[in-house]
Design an enzyme around this catalytic site. Sequence first.
Site, short mmCIF file in Angstrom:
data_model
loop_
_atom_site.label_atom_id
_atom_site.label_comp_id
_atom_site.label_asym_id
_atom_site.label_seq_id
_atom_site.Cartn_x
_atom_site.Cartn_y
_atom_site.Cartn_z
N ARG A 255 -77.87 -10.71 30.30
CA ARG A 255 -77.65 -12.54 30.31
C ARG A 255 -78.37 -12.46 28.92
NH1 ARG A 255 -74.59 -15.34 33.34
NH2 ARG A 255 -74.61 -14.54 35.58
N CYS B 54 -60.25 -10.34 37.24
CA CYS B 54 -61.03 -9.03 36.95
C CYS B 54 -60.18 -7.92 36.26
CB CYS B 54 -61.56 -8.45 38.17
SG CYS B 54 -62.63 -9.66 38.88
N GLY C 44 -62.08 -19.58 41.99
CA GLY C 44 -61.54 -18.28 42.29
C GLY C 44 -60.16 -18.37 42.85
N ARG D 2 -81.66 -7.97 50.62
CA ARG D 2 -81.00 -9.24 51.36
C ARG D 2 -79.53 -8.93 51.49
NH1 ARG D 2 -78.45 -13.94 49.56
NH2 ARG D 2 -79.04 -13.63 47.42
N CYS E 198 -71.70 -6.24 43.29
CA CYS E 198 -72.10 -6.43 41.69
C CYS E 198 -72.49 -7.91 41.47
CB CYS E 198 -71.06 -5.84 40.81
SG CYS E 198 -69.43 -6.92 40.69
#
Lengths: 140, 381
Positions: free
Chosen positions: B16, B79, B117, B185, B197
């Site tokens: 980031r 991707c 998406g 989690r 990822c």
Amino acid sequence: MADGAGATAIPTQHLFAGPPVDGREVLLAGSRCVACDAADFPARERCAVCGGSTEAAPFGRAGVVRHVTAVLHSAPGSLREAPYVVGLAEFADVGLAVLGVLAGATAVGDVELPTTVDTVATRLGDDSLTYSFAIRAGGR
Amino acid sequence: MNGVFVAGVGIHPFGRFPATVSQLGAAAAQAAVADASVGMDEVDMTFVANVGGDMSTGQMMIGEFSAAGGPVITVEAACASSGSALRLGWELIRSGAAEVVLCVGAEKAPRGFIANGGFEPWQIAGGLGVHPIYFGIWADELLRETDATAEDLAQVSVKNHRHGALNPNAMFRDEVTVEQVLASRMVCPPLTLLELCAPNEGAAAAVLTSEAVARRNGRPLVELKAVSIVSRGATDWFSPSVAGPIGATRPSARAARLAYETAGIGPEDLDLVECQDTDSASELYAYRDLGLCAAGDEAKLLRSGATALGGRLPVNSSGGLLSKGEPLGASGLGQLHELVVQLRGEAGERQVDRARVGAGQVIGAGYNASVMVVAAAGGAR
């Protein structure tokens, strides 16, 4: 259409082969290519495999769910209340494997696999109807 | 047909950053051009792979550091965008239409699930419009149809994080234990947070050239033997489609066969692989799709240690997407960066012994898959 489906905020009428009523069984509007026999859902005017013309192929009875996952936190835009279980149901009569939410299940451990399902209409939020998979009594 | 060589590579770390996508891509592109010892005035064509950008993404990116005036084309294939850019560049060099092609992949993906998406509004409203559902279903299938276990899925994450700890360009550089992975989690069962990822930011670039130009910088020669791309086949199923044929196939198996055929190289010739570990199960499926093992033997291959650094065929020596994060448009060029650094023998602590031949695999929403094969000069032994 019955049960307010004609007034849904998000268009879903194209999913159903009959009038959807919340909680009741309803067939889904699949299509089948008249040239190559490939099926699809939602229905298409042109076959996605060969471009041929299609005919209606309603389905939704006796799907077999072999694999499941779950959504534990609702994604933005989703009207489904998490947690809920998603299964891939195989409808052998049309040759389609379809993703859907298993009605009433909140954890993957709730579902004994493989299990047999039928498609039902489900109300989402105020004015939207979609489909879910209802597990048959006894499961198979 | 002319040989296609990777004369230079560059990367901006994945993570980031405050920088714009143009700045990220420009940093990687400049590094690749410098590595190749070419000038921007020699670049015949530039392809910029990006998924989430604005109008003229490629032109704005190259405009950060060059006004040489050559053609710039932006390509998008989810991707597999980098694979598409590389295929176009490979074609131009191979045919002789170009001598120097710059391929850049760059992304600034928002945090969390990937939006836009390709899902229909009814899928999103009905709770079916998120990609991890597909990965969860496939992971569940792998656990039920093969002898793979939840611990095997965790071990993929452990392996790739161990590799990523050695990669200064990775986002997550801490090693993790099986217990930590399994206790993280739950996202889409059986997949936990550390088995998926994270979409993130970063860039990678490569300069593809003729052999003559590649020899200029005196670096070890790396040949790009093949880059395949496939789209939807009749029996495939992939996101964002809600329905597919029963017993559907995966596009990357077909992409692998095409790439091996073009390269004249088989899976038995490979020394290392970079594959799309979108999630732990996707890496195991890649073993199958790339022919690294027979269907059903994926977990056995993992447990043998062959795919870890030090093993016979290290997979994701870079740390993979599980450790690096996934800047969508840059992930395939990130794989090529790792393969080239390895084949040059410049990978430092994560160097694969006697690395001569490698493969990279990406697969994207909307039925895109691409497989590339690279070889050090002299090729397969």
